[in-house]
Write a protein that holds these residues in place. Structure first.
Motif, PDB file in Angstrom:
ATOM      1  N   ILE A   4      45.907  33.251  19.799  1.00  0.00           N
ATOM      2  CA  ILE A   4      45.294  34.272  18.937  1.00  0.00           C
ATOM      3  C   ILE A   4      43.799  33.994  18.775  1.00  0.00           C
ATOM      4  O   ILE A   4      42.977  34.898  18.860  1.00  0.00           O
ATOM      5  CB  ILE A   4      46.004  34.331  17.569  1.00  0.00           C
ATOM      6  N   PHE A   5      43.430  32.725  18.562  1.00  0.00           N
ATOM      7  CA  PHE A   5      42.012  32.372  18.460  1.00  0.00           C
ATOM      8  C   PHE A   5      41.297  32.732  19.757  1.00  0.00           C
ATOM      9  O   PHE A   5      40.217  33.318  19.743  1.00  0.00           O
ATOM     10  CB  PHE A   5      41.843  30.881  18.166  1.00  0.00           C
ATOM     11  N   ARG A   6      41.899  32.382  20.879  1.00  0.00           N
ATOM     12  CA  ARG A   6      41.291  32.698  22.176  1.00  0.00           C
ATOM     13  C   ARG A   6      41.069  34.200  22.320  1.00  0.00           C
ATOM     14  O   ARG A   6      40.016  34.644  22.757  1.00  0.00           O
ATOM     15  CB  ARG A   6      42.161  32.190  23.325  1.00  0.00           C
ATOM     16  N   GLN A   7      42.063  34.984  21.948  1.00  0.00           N
ATOM     17  CA  GLN A   7      41.946  36.437  22.072  1.00  0.00           C
ATOM     18  C   GLN A   7      40.904  36.998  21.109  1.00  0.00           C
ATOM     19  O   GLN A   7      40.103  37.847  21.481  1.00  0.00           O
ATOM     20  CB  GLN A   7      43.297  37.098  21.825  1.00  0.00           C
ATOM     21  N   ASN A  13      40.597  30.862  29.068  1.00  0.00           N
ATOM     22  CA  ASN A  13      41.525  29.792  29.431  1.00  0.00           C
ATOM     23  C   ASN A  13      40.744  28.760  30.233  1.00  0.00           C
ATOM     24  O   ASN A  13      39.753  29.081  30.882  1.00  0.00           O
ATOM     25  CB  ASN A  13      42.680  30.339  30.265  1.00  0.00           C
ATOM     26  N   LYS A  14      41.185  27.533  30.180  1.00  0.00           N
ATOM     27  CA  LYS A  14      40.565  26.401  30.869  1.00  0.00           C
ATOM     28  C   LYS A  14      39.236  25.979  30.254  1.00  0.00           C
ATOM     29  O   LYS A  14      38.505  25.191  30.831  1.00  0.00           O
ATOM     30  CB  LYS A  14      40.405  26.660  32.369  1.00  0.00           C
ATOM     31  N   VAL A  15      38.895  26.513  29.086  1.00  0.00           N
ATOM     32  CA  VAL A  15      37.738  26.052  28.317  1.00  0.00           C
ATOM     33  C   VAL A  15      38.302  25.439  27.043  1.00  0.00           C
ATOM     34  O   VAL A  15      38.920  26.124  26.232  1.00  0.00           O
ATOM     35  CB  VAL A  15      36.760  27.201  28.005  1.00  0.00           C
ATOM     36  N   ILE A  16      38.117  24.115  26.900  1.00  0.00           N
ATOM     37  CA  ILE A  16      38.772  23.357  25.840  1.00  0.00           C
ATOM     38  C   ILE A  16      37.743  22.840  24.833  1.00  0.00           C
ATOM     39  O   ILE A  16      36.884  22.022  25.180  1.00  0.00           O
ATOM     40  CB  ILE A  16      39.534  22.144  26.432  1.00  0.00           C
ATOM     41  N   ILE A  40      30.142  20.862  30.687  1.00  0.00           N
ATOM     42  CA  ILE A  40      30.078  21.005  29.238  1.00  0.00           C
ATOM     43  C   ILE A  40      29.393  22.333  28.929  1.00  0.00           C
ATOM     44  O   ILE A  40      28.320  22.627  29.465  1.00  0.00           O
ATOM     45  CB  ILE A  40      29.278  19.856  28.589  1.00  0.00           C
ATOM     46  N   VAL A  41      30.031  23.132  28.076  1.00  0.00           N
ATOM     47  CA  VAL A  41      29.468  24.412  27.666  1.00  0.00           C
ATOM     48  C   VAL A  41      29.476  24.502  26.145  1.00  0.00           C
ATOM     49  O   VAL A  41      30.214  23.785  25.464  1.00  0.00           O
ATOM     50  CB  VAL A  41      30.234  25.611  28.270  1.00  0.00           C
ATOM     51  N   PHE A  42      28.634  25.386  25.623  1.00  0.00           N
ATOM     52  CA  PHE A  42      28.566  25.654  24.189  1.00  0.00           C
ATOM     53  C   PHE A  42      29.150  27.033  23.955  1.00  0.00           C
ATOM     54  O   PHE A  42      28.743  28.005  24.598  1.00  0.00           O
ATOM     55  CB  PHE A  42      27.107  25.603  23.722  1.00  0.00           C
ATOM     56  N   PHE A  43      30.114  27.117  23.058  1.00  0.00           N
ATOM     57  CA  PHE A  43      30.786  28.376  22.745  1.00  0.00           C
ATOM     58  C   PHE A  43      30.299  28.890  21.396  1.00  0.00           C
ATOM     59  O   PHE A  43      30.511  28.259  20.369  1.00  0.00           O
ATOM     60  CB  PHE A  43      32.301  28.163  22.707  1.00  0.00           C
ATOM     61  N   ASP A  44      29.610  30.026  21.404  1.00  0.00           N
ATOM     62  CA  ASP A  44      29.121  30.654  20.174  1.00  0.00           C
ATOM     63  C   ASP A  44      30.146  31.689  19.739  1.00  0.00           C
ATOM     64  O   ASP A  44      30.296  32.731  20.372  1.00  0.00           O
ATOM     65  CB  ASP A  44      27.766  31.309  20.429  1.00  0.00           C
ATOM     66  N   HIS A  45      30.843  31.408  18.649  1.00  0.00           N
ATOM     67  CA  HIS A  45      31.941  32.277  18.218  1.00  0.00           C
ATOM     68  C   HIS A  45      31.466  33.600  17.622  1.00  0.00           C
ATOM     69  O   HIS A  45      32.261  34.501  17.414  1.00  0.00           O
ATOM     70  CB  HIS A  45      32.837  31.546  17.209  1.00  0.00           C
ATOM     71  N   GLU A  46      30.171  33.735  17.347  1.00  0.00           N
ATOM     72  CA  GLU A  46      29.670  34.965  16.731  1.00  0.00           C
ATOM     73  C   GLU A  46      29.193  36.003  17.744  1.00  0.00           C
ATOM     74  O   GLU A  46      28.901  37.134  17.378  1.00  0.00           O
ATOM     75  CB  GLU A  46      28.554  34.636  15.749  1.00  0.00           C
ATOM     76  N   ILE A  47      29.107  35.624  19.000  1.00  0.00           N
ATOM     77  CA  ILE A  47      28.693  36.578  20.033  1.00  0.00           C
ATOM     78  C   ILE A  47      29.928  37.317  20.525  1.00  0.00           C
ATOM     79  O   ILE A  47      30.980  36.720  20.739  1.00  0.00           O
ATOM     80  CB  ILE A  47      27.976  35.861  21.195  1.00  0.00           C
ATOM     81  N   ASP A  48      29.812  38.596  20.705  1.00  0.00           N
ATOM     82  CA  ASP A  48      30.926  39.438  21.137  1.00  0.00           C
ATOM     83  C   ASP A  48      31.518  38.917  22.440  1.00  0.00           C
ATOM     84  O   ASP A  48      30.809  38.716  23.427  1.00  0.00           O
ATOM     85  CB  ASP A  48      30.433  40.873  21.321  1.00  0.00           C
ATOM     86  N   ALA A  49      32.808  38.707  22.444  1.00  0.00           N
ATOM     87  CA  ALA A  49      33.499  38.181  23.623  1.00  0.00           C
ATOM     88  C   ALA A  49      33.354  39.104  24.827  1.00  0.00           C
ATOM     89  O   ALA A  49      33.327  38.646  25.966  1.00  0.00           O
ATOM     90  CB  ALA A  49      34.971  37.964  23.314  1.00  0.00           C
ATOM     91  N   LEU A  50      33.256  40.391  24.599  1.00  0.00           N
ATOM     92  CA  LEU A  50      33.122  41.329  25.712  1.00  0.00           C
ATOM     93  C   LEU A  50      31.774  41.192  26.402  1.00  0.00           C
ATOM     94  O   LEU A  50      31.611  41.571  27.552  1.00  0.00           O
ATOM     95  CB  LEU A  50      33.330  42.762  25.226  1.00  0.00           C
TER      96      LEU A  50
END
Length: 74
Positions: A4-7, A13-16, A40-50
């Motif tokens: 659900i978080f991923r969606q 997937n494959k980004v941990i 290594i990547v940085f995931f910004d949760h506030e940017i639209d996933a699309l």
């Protein structure tokens, strides 16, 4: 990390996630290209996933990231 978080946030997937910053964003291992040598990547949760720009490349591997860490004195 739940599906659900991923969606909801667009984490592929494959980004941990392995570390979180004070703003709720994550530093992650990215196994999408190599299943044995993640970048290594940085995931910004506030940017639209699309938008697909919520992942930013940081370093080619954990060794290179650790080399660049510095202790900040007060």
């Amino acid at each position: 990390m739940t599906q659900i978080f991923r969606q909801n946030h667009g984490l592929p997937n494959k980004v941990i996630p392995v570390a979180v910053d004070p703003g709720g964003n994550y530093f992650c291992f990215d196994f999408r290209i190599s299943e044995t040598h993640p970048s290594i990547v940085f995931f910004d949760h506030e940017i639209d996933a699309l938008d697909k720009s919520n992942l930013t490349y940081v370093r080619p591997n954990i060794t290179e990231l650790l080399k660049d860490l510095r202790y900040l004195e007060d």
